[in-house]
Design a protein around this motif. Structure first.
Motif, PDB file in Angstrom:
ATOM      1  N   ILE A  69       1.662  12.470   0.745  1.00  0.00           N
ATOM      2  CA  ILE A  69       1.836  11.073   1.140  1.00  0.00           C
ATOM      3  C   ILE A  69       1.261  10.848   2.537  1.00  0.00           C
ATOM      4  O   ILE A  69       0.566   9.854   2.794  1.00  0.00           O
ATOM      5  CB  ILE A  69       3.329  10.681   1.089  1.00  0.00           C
ATOM      6  CG1 ILE A  69       3.815  10.621  -0.356  1.00  0.00           C
ATOM      7  CG2 ILE A  69       3.567   9.329   1.780  1.00  0.00           C
ATOM      8  CD1 ILE A  69       5.312  10.386  -0.506  1.00  0.00           C
ATOM      9  N   SER A 100       0.838  -1.211   0.000  1.00  0.00           N
ATOM     10  CA  SER A 100       0.000   0.000   0.000  1.00  0.00           C
ATOM     11  C   SER A 100       0.866   1.251   0.000  1.00  0.00           C
ATOM     12  O   SER A 100       0.580   2.223  -0.717  1.00  0.00           O
ATOM     13  CB  SER A 100      -0.926  -0.005   1.218  1.00  0.00           C
ATOM     14  OG  SER A 100      -1.801  -1.112   1.200  1.00  0.00           O
ATOM     15  N   GLN A 119      -6.118   6.138   4.261  1.00  0.00           N
ATOM     16  CA  GLN A 119      -6.223   4.680   4.183  1.00  0.00           C
ATOM     17  C   GLN A 119      -6.088   4.019   5.552  1.00  0.00           C
ATOM     18  O   GLN A 119      -6.107   2.793   5.645  1.00  0.00           O
ATOM     19  CB  GLN A 119      -5.147   4.134   3.232  1.00  0.00           C
ATOM     20  CG  GLN A 119      -5.334   4.562   1.783  1.00  0.00           C
ATOM     21  CD  GLN A 119      -4.388   3.857   0.833  1.00  0.00           C
ATOM     22  OE1 GLN A 119      -3.921   2.743   1.109  1.00  0.00           O
ATOM     23  NE2 GLN A 119      -4.105   4.492  -0.299  1.00  0.00           N
ATOM     24  N   ILE A 164       1.089   4.279  -2.810  1.00  0.00           N
ATOM     25  CA  ILE A 164       0.859   5.687  -2.444  1.00  0.00           C
ATOM     26  C   ILE A 164       2.012   6.555  -2.928  1.00  0.00           C
ATOM     27  O   ILE A 164       1.801   7.613  -3.547  1.00  0.00           O
ATOM     28  CB  ILE A 164       0.679   5.825  -0.919  1.00  0.00           C
ATOM     29  CG1 ILE A 164      -0.645   5.204  -0.470  1.00  0.00           C
ATOM     30  CG2 ILE A 164       0.747   7.293  -0.490  1.00  0.00           C
ATOM     31  CD1 ILE A 164      -0.808   5.131   1.033  1.00  0.00           C
ATOM     32  N   GLU A 182      -2.519  10.727   2.441  1.00  0.00           N
ATOM     33  CA  GLU A 182      -3.041   9.494   1.855  1.00  0.00           C
ATOM     34  C   GLU A 182      -2.897   8.334   2.840  1.00  0.00           C
ATOM     35  O   GLU A 182      -3.758   7.448   2.904  1.00  0.00           O
ATOM     36  CB  GLU A 182      -2.308   9.188   0.548  1.00  0.00           C
ATOM     37  CG  GLU A 182      -2.915   8.080  -0.264  1.00  0.00           C
ATOM     38  CD  GLU A 182      -4.358   8.363  -0.656  1.00  0.00           C
ATOM     39  OE1 GLU A 182      -5.159   7.387  -0.688  1.00  0.00           O
ATOM     40  OE2 GLU A 182      -4.703   9.532  -0.917  1.00  0.00           O
TER      41      GLU A 182
END
Length: 379
Positions: free
Chosen positions: A257, A205, A264, A209, A260
């Motif tokens: 970053i 993940s 998540q 990203i 994000e």
């Protein structure tokens, strides 16, 4: 007029070879028959107008003019190539007769398997499963790991050792240690623990990203490099981010970053940023392959006595050092062979493309660290 010279070492090698081999008249005659059968086949193609075949036929016509001693040499080479028995004397003769050639790993036309690939295929054809094959330097060692039990290892060694040695000999390798070991199937578990699975999911993940954010800012080339890492402990997870130092939007990229990651709901406590010069890293990567090509073509061959490799890129200049165990300067003949082989390799179009005009210094070092050969664009 060609310069005449005497090679006493070469003569002595033949004398030792004569003592090592049990010459068999039948084998000589069979080999001689094969050689001239091939000659007849090639000459029968004279009517073929293919330019390549015509060139071959012209070369074959020269064979008819060989003296008796020349034919004897061909027989000797044929016995050497076809024999499964390889003596040290044979290896010495091969090194003197066969010119050194350094193969490029960059060439798109290079479809030949490398040594490790050939060994894997050889071993698997004997019914064994290979865990890994690698090379260890100083002393040069071929390390083969097989997936089998302790009880099977002895039989595997007895069966594979002569086959592996023959393959190494065909590559001109005669100065090495051979290590064949085993790893049990039970020790080679491919299953991941729940913690490892969770870590992998998180890392994948994070990589996505980082890739997406860099691409959004127009740095798609940079995004294709491995820029994300994960430092995981029992108490926290930290994103390790490599940031090319030419990027002006550094702070904005880090901020995006971070947002994000939060969106998540990834369990990341902090981001540690490491700046680096991307052009330097790309140059370092290119020259690592060049250094490897040089070393792999020389390692394990008693003629050249290469024991190690070091390289670095500093301020745009590439430095490659090949260590040897020479205690005195090698002969002029050997120095010329090494220099010609290295310069021929560096002149290959695919290699020159990777060099990109970078300044470089290639040194061959004696055992005491003093250089006995230096190759550079200036020299």
């Amino acid at each position: 007029m060609k310069k005449q010279y005497e090679d006493t070492d070469f003569d002595s090698s033949f004398k030792k070879l004569n003592a090592d081999l049990m010459w068999k008249t039948k084998e000589k005659q069979e080999l001689k028959k094969r050689i001239f059968t091939d000659i007849e086949k090639l000459e029968s193609q004279k009517r073929n107008k293919n330019p390549l075949l015509s060139t071959r036929i012209k070369k074959v016509s020269l064979i008819r003019k060989l003296t008796y001693s020349g034919i004897a040499l061909i027989l000797l080479l044929g016995l050497f190539i076809g024999s499964t028995f390889v003596s040290p004397a044979m290896a010495q003769i091969a090194a003197k007769i066969m010119p050194l050639k350094i193969t490029s790993s960059f060439s798109a036309n290079n479809i030949d398997e490398n040594l490790h690939q050939k060994l894997i295929k050889l071993i698997e054809n004997q019914g064994y499963k290979v865990d890994s094959i690698g090379s260890i330097y100083d002393p040069f060692t071929i390390d083969i790991s097989l997936i089998l039990s302790n009880e099977q290892l002895k039989e595997a060694k007895e069966q594979l050792t002569p086959l592996v040695k023959e393959t190494l000999s065909n590559h001109g390798i005669d100065d090495y240690n051979l290590l064949i070991r085993n790893i049990k199937s039970s020790e080679r578990s491919t299953s991941l623990s729940k913690r490892d699975v969770k870590r992998k999911v998180m890392y994948d993940s994070l990589r996505q990203i980082v890739f997406d954010v860099f691409t959004k800012y127009g740095y798609e080339e940079e995004a294709n490099y491995e820029l994300a890492g994960l430092d995981q402990t029992w108490f926290s997870n930290i994103l390790l981010l490599d940031m090319p130092d030419h990027i002006k939007e550094r702070n904005s990229i880090i901020s995006d970053i971070q947002q994000e990651i939060e969106a998540q709901n990834l369990d990341i406590k902090d981001i540690k940023v490491h700046s680096f010069n991307l052009e330097h890293q790309k140059q370092d990567s290119r020259w690592s392959y060049i250094a490897s090509d040089l070393h792999e073509s020389l390692a394990g061959k008693s003629t050249y006595k290469v024991t190690g490799l070091s390289y670095q890129v500093k301020k745009g200049h590439a430095y490659i050092d090949l260590g040897t165990n020479w205690t005195t300067t090698p002969s002029t003949q050997l120095l010329d062979e090494l220099e010609n082989a290295i310069k021929t390799y560096l002149a290959l179009p695919d290699v020159k493309k990777q060099m990109q005009g970078n300044p470089y210094t290639i040194k061959l070092l004696m055992e005491n660290g003093e250089d006995f050969m230096v190759i550079s664009p200036e020299g």
